[in-house]
Design an enzyme around this catalytic site. Sequence first.
Site, PDB file in Angstrom:
ATOM      1  N   CYS A 114      -5.570  -0.237   7.583  1.00  0.00           N
ATOM      2  CA  CYS A 114      -5.000   0.973   8.144  1.00  0.00           C
ATOM      3  C   CYS A 114      -3.579   1.215   8.690  1.00  0.00           C
ATOM      4  O   CYS A 114      -2.910   2.343   8.709  1.00  0.00           O
ATOM      5  CB  CYS A 114      -5.686   1.437   9.638  1.00  0.00           C
ATOM      6  SG  CYS A 114      -7.612   1.537   9.408  1.00  0.00           S
ATOM      7  N   GLU A 141      -3.528  -8.089   6.640  1.00  0.00           N
ATOM      8  CA  GLU A 141      -3.146  -6.892   7.311  1.00  0.00           C
ATOM      9  C   GLU A 141      -2.334  -7.530   8.601  1.00  0.00           C
ATOM     10  O   GLU A 141      -2.734  -8.283   9.208  1.00  0.00           O
ATOM     11  CB  GLU A 141      -4.022  -5.854   7.770  1.00  0.00           C
ATOM     12  CG  GLU A 141      -3.671  -4.712   8.635  1.00  0.00           C
ATOM     13  CD  GLU A 141      -4.735  -3.646   8.731  1.00  0.00           C
ATOM     14  OE1 GLU A 141      -5.868  -3.898   8.528  1.00  0.00           O
ATOM     15  OE2 GLU A 141      -3.949  -2.597   9.018  1.00  0.00           O
ATOM     16  N   ASN A 164      -5.664   3.795   1.448  1.00  0.00           N
ATOM     17  CA  ASN A 164      -6.534   2.629   2.025  1.00  0.00           C
ATOM     18  C   ASN A 164      -8.336   3.357   2.143  1.00  0.00           C
ATOM     19  O   ASN A 164      -8.609   3.111   1.368  1.00  0.00           O
ATOM     20  CB  ASN A 164      -5.999   2.212   3.395  1.00  0.00           C
ATOM     21  CG  ASN A 164      -6.837   1.252   4.108  1.00  0.00           C
ATOM     22  OD1 ASN A 164      -7.594   0.264   3.294  1.00  0.00           O
ATOM     23  ND2 ASN A 164      -7.153   1.462   5.168  1.00  0.00           N
ATOM     24  N   GLU A 165      -8.179   3.586   3.528  1.00  0.00           N
ATOM     25  CA  GLU A 165      -9.733   4.160   3.790  1.00  0.00           C
ATOM     26  C   GLU A 165      -9.606   5.596   3.860  1.00  0.00           C
ATOM     27  O   GLU A 165     -10.020   5.970   5.227  1.00  0.00           O
ATOM     28  CB  GLU A 165     -10.042   3.221   5.212  1.00  0.00           C
ATOM     29  CG  GLU A 165     -11.478   2.713   5.208  1.00  0.00           C
ATOM     30  CD  GLU A 165     -11.602   1.866   6.237  1.00  0.00           C
ATOM     31  OE1 GLU A 165     -11.342   2.413   7.449  1.00  0.00           O
ATOM     32  OE2 GLU A 165     -12.374   1.026   6.103  1.00  0.00           O
TER      33      GLU A 165
HETATM   34  O1  AHR Z   1      -9.647  -4.716   8.676  1.00  0.00           O
HETATM   35  C1  AHR Z   1      -9.529  -3.902   9.854  1.00  0.00           C
HETATM   36  C2  AHR Z   1      -9.314  -2.463   9.443  1.00  0.00           C
HETATM   37  O2  AHR Z   1     -10.720  -2.104   9.104  1.00  0.00           O
HETATM   38  C3  AHR Z   1      -8.452  -2.043   8.339  1.00  0.00           C
HETATM   39  O3  AHR Z   1      -7.281  -1.900   8.867  1.00  0.00           O
HETATM   40  C4  AHR Z   1      -9.292  -0.708   7.968  1.00  0.00           C
HETATM   41  O4  AHR Z   1      -9.001  -0.576   6.537  1.00  0.00           O
HETATM   42  C5  AHR Z   1     -10.523  -1.050   8.053  1.00  0.00           C
HETATM   43  O5  AHR Z   1     -11.049  -0.018   8.869  1.00  0.00           O
END
Ligand code: AHR
Length: 654
Positions: free
Chosen positions: A239, A48, A370-371
């Site tokens: 994120c 990321e 993603n989340e």
């Molecule tokens: O790895 C850091 C963050 O942790 C990522 O962006 C997210 O997916 C998670 O909350």
Amino acid sequence: MKLKHFLFLMCFLLAGEFAVNAQQKTLVINTKTTVAPIQSTMWGLFFEDINFAADGGIYAELVKNRSFEFYKPLMGWKKTGEEYAGQFQIVNSQNENNPRFLRIESLQGKDLGLVNEGFRGMGVSSGENYFFSLMARQDQGALALKVELVDSTGMVIGASEVKNFTGKWNKYETKLACSATHPKASLRLTFSGKGVIEIDMVSLFPEHTWKGRKNGLRADLVQKLADLKPGFLRFPGGCIVEGHELETRYQWKKTVGDVNDRKLIVNRWNTEFSYRNAPDYFQSYGLGFYEYFLLSEDIGAAPLPILNCGMACEFNTSELVPLDKLDPYIQDILDLIEFANGATTTKWGKLRADMGHPAPFNLKMVGVGNEQWGTQYVDRLKIFLKVLNEKHPEITFVGGAGPYSDGQDFEYLWSQMRELNVKMVDEHYYKSPDWFLKNAGRYDNYDRKGPKVFAGEYAAHDKEGKDAESRNTWKSALAEAALMTGLERNADVVYMASYAPLFGNIKAWQWRPDLIWFDNLKSAATPNYYVQKMFSTNAGTDVVTALVDGKPLIGQDSLYASAVVDSKTSELVVKMVNVAKKPVSLTLSLDGKQPSSQEMNLQVVASQNLGAFNQVGKPEEIAPIEKKQKISGKKIIVNLDACSLTVARIPLKK
Ligand code: AHR
């Protein structure tokens, strides 16, 4: 013998026997029957653009704000020259993707210029060449440009020049030889003569990049990834996929094609954490989706792009795309598949070919969201999957279980993933080392008929210290190793796993711990990195059972273990974790195929200093060592050091 002495002797013998029982467990390993294949994707990477992982990190560009598109257009730049000797103007050309450029009017014939500070300085090396380039158009007069690399004392350590600018926008290039190694150099541009010039895309790259690709990636950092022999590369996050709001979500189409036309946007980690603000954190997209695919291919990892599902980050704005307006988002995924795999006669396949890769990238997996959590995610995922599964049954679309490792939201999402027949579910857990130890059996009772697990983001979070790298303690890594024996033992359910995040710039991080720390010149492998490496480079091909008294070893006497066979090399590979502060012996009893040699190879990483961590530029505190051990017969005694991970490779008879 007096009764007193007899009783003492009995006590001693019994105590000894108990001690032997407690210490010398026998791990019975079935080498005749395998339980499940280890997926080639088992141990992978999560990339990321957080912690300056891309710009200011793996993307080797040294100039920050090269196109004057940051919110403050001269951020990272300092003007030089006499006051009132001329003018610096930011012009907005209305060009959609790269609107701004800098106009310098020097009509008195006095030197005028600019200095770029780089990403917390520029790391440059003695003997290295640097490629300088810029886009420029001379509007009036004739100006010459002196290009210099300057160290922090003001000494010039590399110089060149560019002349003969014309009245049309053109790219100008020159090469600078650098005479000194310096972690905080800067780039000085000085225009001499009389005239007016407009400049944009000011760039400086080292000549030596990963695979020698011009304007490519930092070789030392990519090498660390390649050394892990990763099964997959997940990108671009995290994120960052979601954006703070939809406007700042990751849009892959804006990251491909000519770098001059990739529209820069703010990085969502720019102001995410008030205690780690980074107002100069943007995404130039010099590292875009084409480069991610290429990187995956280079390091032998299956590409796993994660795309936005019509939702911005739920921790921030929770901005949603209405259910009847999702088409462009779905189309983005369809087009991405075409970009990666499509024939060169298709629109997106042609772009891939034009960028230099006519052969397909062999994309097999795509993450949708993603989340995310809640009904809003499930409602959207349903719509995505209906189209995607129908059009691309050959692709595995990955759904998510949200940010939590358990609880109501997690359970709800898992139940929905089952209902939707999602093939793979992405789980995230950032927890204490203790949680990791307690969860080493987490997958032992997972449903074998449901979706497969992608442990897509995990890391043990230990206490924080002053140094950037201080959270990557041996304690955290050891706890991860214990949990990873559970991932491996359950390879029939767990198909993929990746530590997160991958990179941290020691001067510009937002989130820690991270797997690899770096500064402008060097990098450090964390203890967690070595644990990942010991698993991924000893992945094997099939899991076999490894039981003590008929049960998996999950914390009995502080021990954890898993075993695989490697059918390609005909070896048994046993991973053993001892989290106790004392050494212990473990007997391996091979039931089935027997050793073919009188020697086995061991890789061991151990330290009783659980707080130890590795730092950039300092000798390593934690690193594995390799040794050999003589073996004979069916039973092999392995001495496990206090607080250690040991990987034994035992050659097996065919
Ligand atoms: O790895 C850091 C963050 O942790 C990522 O962006 C997210 O997916 C998670 O909350």
